[in-house]
Scaffold this active site. Structure first.
Site, PDB file in Angstrom:
ATOM      1  N   CYS A 184      44.018  40.269  39.494  1.00  0.00           N
ATOM      2  CA  CYS A 184      45.106  41.246  39.371  1.00  0.00           C
ATOM      3  C   CYS A 184      46.330  40.765  40.164  1.00  0.00           C
ATOM      4  O   CYS A 184      47.072  39.911  39.688  1.00  0.00           O
ATOM      5  CB  CYS A 184      44.627  42.624  39.810  1.00  0.00           C
ATOM      6  SG  CYS A 184      45.728  43.967  39.290  1.00  0.00           S
TER       7      CYS A 184
ATOM      8  N   HIS B 201      40.066  43.272  36.243  1.00  0.00           N
ATOM      9  CA  HIS B 201      39.174  43.240  37.406  1.00  0.00           C
ATOM     10  C   HIS B 201      37.744  42.969  36.926  1.00  0.00           C
ATOM     11  O   HIS B 201      36.991  43.913  36.644  1.00  0.00           O
ATOM     12  CB  HIS B 201      39.206  44.581  38.147  1.00  0.00           C
ATOM     13  CG  HIS B 201      40.465  44.833  38.910  1.00  0.00           C
ATOM     14  ND1 HIS B 201      40.575  44.614  40.265  1.00  0.00           N
ATOM     15  CD2 HIS B 201      41.673  45.280  38.499  1.00  0.00           C
ATOM     16  CE1 HIS B 201      41.800  44.926  40.662  1.00  0.00           C
ATOM     17  NE2 HIS B 201      42.491  45.335  39.607  1.00  0.00           N
TER      18      HIS B 201
ATOM     19  N   GLU C 294      35.168  42.227  38.498  1.00  0.00           N
ATOM     20  CA  GLU C 294      34.121  42.694  39.421  1.00  0.00           C
ATOM     21  C   GLU C 294      33.549  44.041  39.005  1.00  0.00           C
ATOM     22  O   GLU C 294      32.412  44.379  39.359  1.00  0.00           O
ATOM     23  CB  GLU C 294      34.656  42.776  40.852  1.00  0.00           C
ATOM     24  CG  GLU C 294      35.765  43.769  41.090  1.00  0.00           C
ATOM     25  CD  GLU C 294      37.149  43.178  40.937  1.00  0.00           C
ATOM     26  OE1 GLU C 294      38.114  43.764  41.462  1.00  0.00           O
ATOM     27  OE2 GLU C 294      37.277  42.122  40.267  1.00  0.00           O
TER      28      GLU C 294
END
Length: 565
Positions: free
Chosen positions: A404, A534, A536
Site C-alpha cells: 500500500c 493488502h 496479508e
C-alpha cells in the site's frame, strides 16, 4: 446452533482471541462447521477511524468492513470468510436501536438498555451466527463469540447482561462459557486471587464459567489449579493452563491435550452428534497438517532477518496481519523468522543530529537485513526514512516488499533517483500540491468523511500482457486475475506511468479497468515488489500470501526453488 462465549477478566490483551480461534479450530478438526463473532464495547461504529497505536491493526474483510484485528485471527485459524456483521460494537447496536426508534418500531414504549439494547444484541448474534462462512455454503454448527475487554468494564455491561439472558434464550445446553484470566507470578509465587475475584464478579453478573482458562508465563502447579477450581466453582479438569509457548500455533495442541473439546462437548451435548463424513475427513486432514506444521517449526534452525520499516512500531499489534503473514511464509520456507523493528523516522537525516544512537542503530538493522518490508500507513511522518530504505534495497539488490504506502514509496523513490524528478512527491504527504504529484487522491473518495470512505474490500487485479516473466505472477500460478483486499485513499498518478515503465519500473498488475496501478515489480532484481492491495488480509496459516511468500523466499535465497516446485 451451539454457542461458545469467550470472556476475559483481570486485564485485556492476554490472548482471548487466540484461545477463541484455537477452540474454533479444534471443533473444526472434529468435523464441525464453525463461525465467529467479536463483540467490541467501544462506541465507534467500526475500527476504521481508530489509530493503530490506539487499538492495533484495522483488519479489512471481503465486503469492505473495517473490523477488529481478532477477526483476522478467526479467518486465519479457521480458514473462513467473515462479514462486517461479525464485528459487533456499541456504536452499531445503539445506531440500530435509535434508527428503529425513529422509524416508530417502539412506538409508545420507553426505549431502554434493558430490554431494547440487550434484545438487539441477542438478535444480532443469532442472525449473524447462521451466515455461511466457508466454501460449503452451509449454515455453521457452532459459533464462537468473543467479548472484548474485561468483565466489569462499564461499557461492556449491556453485553454481559445480554449474554446472561442469551443462555436461556437459546437453552443452557446450547451455551458454554470460557473465561480467560491472568495468573501472575509475584516473587516466584503463583497468585490466584485476581482470577478468583474475576470469576466472582462474573458469577455475580449471572454468568457461570464452564471452563477457566488461566493465562500465565509458566506452567501452573497442581495446588494452584486446585485452588482456582475450589474458589471458582469449577471442577479440576475445567481449569486449563495456557502458559507462554514458543509459538502461538502450539496453543491448539495445548488445549487439545487438556481435553477442552471433551469438556465443551459434554456441556453442549455434542458427544453423539452425527457429522457429515466429508467434513470429518477434512477435519482429520486439517489436524494432521496443523500438527506437521508445528512440529516443523520446532525443528527449524536457519534464520531469516527482516527489517520492517514502519511508523507504528511502538505497538506491534499495529502490524499483526503483516507479522502473521511473515510467520506463515517462514513456516513454509522452513526458516526461523527474526523481525527487526525499524522506526522510519530514525532513518531520516534529521535523526543523525537529534538522536545519533537510534539513527546508526536503525541503519545497521536495514543494512544487515536479508529483506526490507515497508507496510501500509497514513500521513507524512517517517516517509522520507521509508524512501531511504527503499533506495537502499533497490540499489543493493536486497529483497523489498512494499504494501500500500510501501508501493507508493517505491514509486516516489524511483521517480526521484532514476527518472531524476527530484521533487517527486505524494499529495498525501505535503500540504501544498506538489509540482510532480506521483501519488494522487482518488477522485471518488470523500475528503470530508473518514469512516468507511476509502477504497475497501475484495477487488480484482489483472496481470498485464507480456508479464509472464513476473516472479509474483508465477507464484500466483500464472493466472490472469487475482482478487485481494484493499484499503487506500491515494493511488499512482497514471500520467507518470509511461515514463516510469520506460525507465524499467513495470506495473505488472492493474485494476479491472486498467486505470489503477496494483502491482509493481523490477525485472532485474532478486525481489522488488509493491502491491497497492493488502495481501496479508488473505494469508492463512496453511496457505501463505503469495507476495509475502515470494519476499520471504527471496530473503532466504530459495525463491528459484520455490517457483520451480
Amino acid at each position: 446452533m451451539k454457542y461458545v462465549v469467550v470472556s476475559g477478566g483481570v486485564i485485556s490483551g492476554i490472548g482471548k482471541g487466540v484461545i477463541a480461534s484455537s477452540t474454533g479450530l479444534l471443533f473444526k478438526t472434529r468435523g464441525f462447521k464453525v463461525s465467529a463473532i467479536k463483540i467490541d464495547p467501544y462506541m465507534n461504529i467500526d475500527a476504521g477511524t481508530m489509530s493503530p497505536l490506539e487499538h492495533g491493526e484495522v483488519f479489512v474483510l471481503d465486503d469492505g468492513g473495517e473490523v477488529d484485528l481478532d477477526l483476522g485471527n478467526y479467518e486465519r485459524y479457521l480458514n473462513i470468510t467473515l462479514t462486517r456483521e461479525n464485528n459487533i460494537t456499541t456504536g452499531k447496536i445503539y445506531s440500530h436501536v435509535i434508527e428503529r426508534e425513529r422509524k416508530g418500531d417502539y412506538l409508545g414504549k420507553t426505549v431502554q438498555v434493558v430490554p431494547h439494547i440487550t434484545d438487539a444484541i441477542q438478535e444480532w448474534i443469532q442472525r449473524v451466527a447462521k451466515i455461511p462462512v466457508d466454501d460449503s455454503g452451509e449454515e455453521p454448527d457452532l459459533c464462537i463469540v468473543e467479548l472484548g475487554g474485561t468483565v466489569g468494564d462499564i461499557e461492556s455491561a449491556p453485553f454481559v447482561e445480554a449474554l446472561r439472558q442469551f443462555q436461556f434464550r437459546v437453552g443452557v445446553e446450547n451455551f458454554a462459557l470460557i473465561h480467560v484470566s491472568l495468573v501472575p507470578v509475584v516473587n516466584g509465587e503463583q497468585k490466584t486471587k485476581p482470577t478468583q475475584v474475576a470469576v466472582r464478579d462474573l458469577r455475580g453478573l449471572g454468568l457461570m464459567p464452564d471452563i477457566v482458562a488461566c493465562r500465565c508465563t509458566q506452567k501452573l502447579e497442581k495446588p494452584t489449579t486446585d485452588k482456582i477450581s475450589m474458589f471458582c466453582h469449577v471442577g479440576p479438569d475445567q481449569v486449563l493452563v495456557v502458559h507462554d509457548l514458543s509459538s502461538i500455533y502450539h496453543v491448539p495442541l495445548l488445549l487439545d491435550q487438556q481435553k477442552i473439546i471433551q469438556q465443551l462437548s459434554k456441556k453442549l451435548k455434542l458427544e453423539n452428534v452425527d457429522l457429515a463424513p466429508t467434513f470429518v475427513e477434512k477435519g482429520v486432514c486439517l489436524w494432521n497438517d496443523w500438527k506437521h506444521l508445528t512440529s516443523t517449526h520446532d525443528r527449524m534452525f536457519e534464520t531469516v532477518n527482516i527489517a520492517l520499516v514502519g511508523k507504528y512500531t511502538h505497538l506491534k499489534d499495529s502490524y499483526i496481519s503483516v507479522i502473521k503473514s511473515l510467520e506463515h511464509s517462514a513456516l513454509r520456507c522452513q526458516r526461523k523468522l527474526t523481525i527487526n523493528w525499524v522506526e522510519a523516522t530514525d532513518l531520516e537525516p534529521d535523526a543523525s543530529e537529534s538522536n545519533r544512537v537510534n539513527f546508526h542503530k536503525a541503519w545497521h538493522e536495514v543494512c544487515s537485513a536479508d529483506g526490507i518490508l515497508v507496510p501500509g500507513g497514513f500521513g507524512a511522518r517517517g516517509t522520507e526514512g521509508m524512501i531511504a530504505a527503499c533506495k537502499w534495497a533497490r540499489e543493493n539488490k536486497v529483497p523489498y516488499l512494499g504494501i500500500c504506502l510501501g508501493l507508493q514509496i517505491a514509486v516516489i523513490e524511483y521517480a526521484r533517483n532514476v527518472l531524476g524528478i527530484h521533487d517527486a512527491h505524494s499529495e498525501e504527504l505535503i500540504t501544498e500540491t506538489p509540482q510532480h504529484p506521483l501519488i494522487i487522491f482518488m477522485p471518488e473518495v470523500s475528503k470530508t468523511h473518514l469512516g468507511g470512505t476509502m477504497r475497501l474490500g475484495l477487488r480484482p487485479t489483472k496481470f498485464q500482457a507480456d508479464t509472464e516473466w513476473s516472479k509474483l505472477r508465477k507464484l500466483y500460478g500464472g493466472v490472469d486475475t487475482v482478487h485481494e483486499r484493499h484499503r487506500h485513499r491515494y493511488e499512482v498518478n497514471p500520467k507518470y506511468v509511461p515514463d516510469l515503465e520506460n525507465a524499467g519500473l513495470s506495473f505488472v498488475g492493474r485494476d479491472d479497468k486498467g486505470e489503477r496501478m496494483e502491482i509493481l515489480e523490477l525485472k532485474n532484481h532478486p525481489w522488488f515488489v509493491g502491491t497497492q492491495y493488502h495481501p496479508e488480509y488473505l494469508s492463512r496459516v496453511l496457505d501463505p500470501s503469495k507476495p509475502y511468500l515470494g519476499f520471504l523466499a527471496a530473503s532466504s535465497g530459495i525463491l528459484r526453488t520455490l517457483i520451480d516446485n
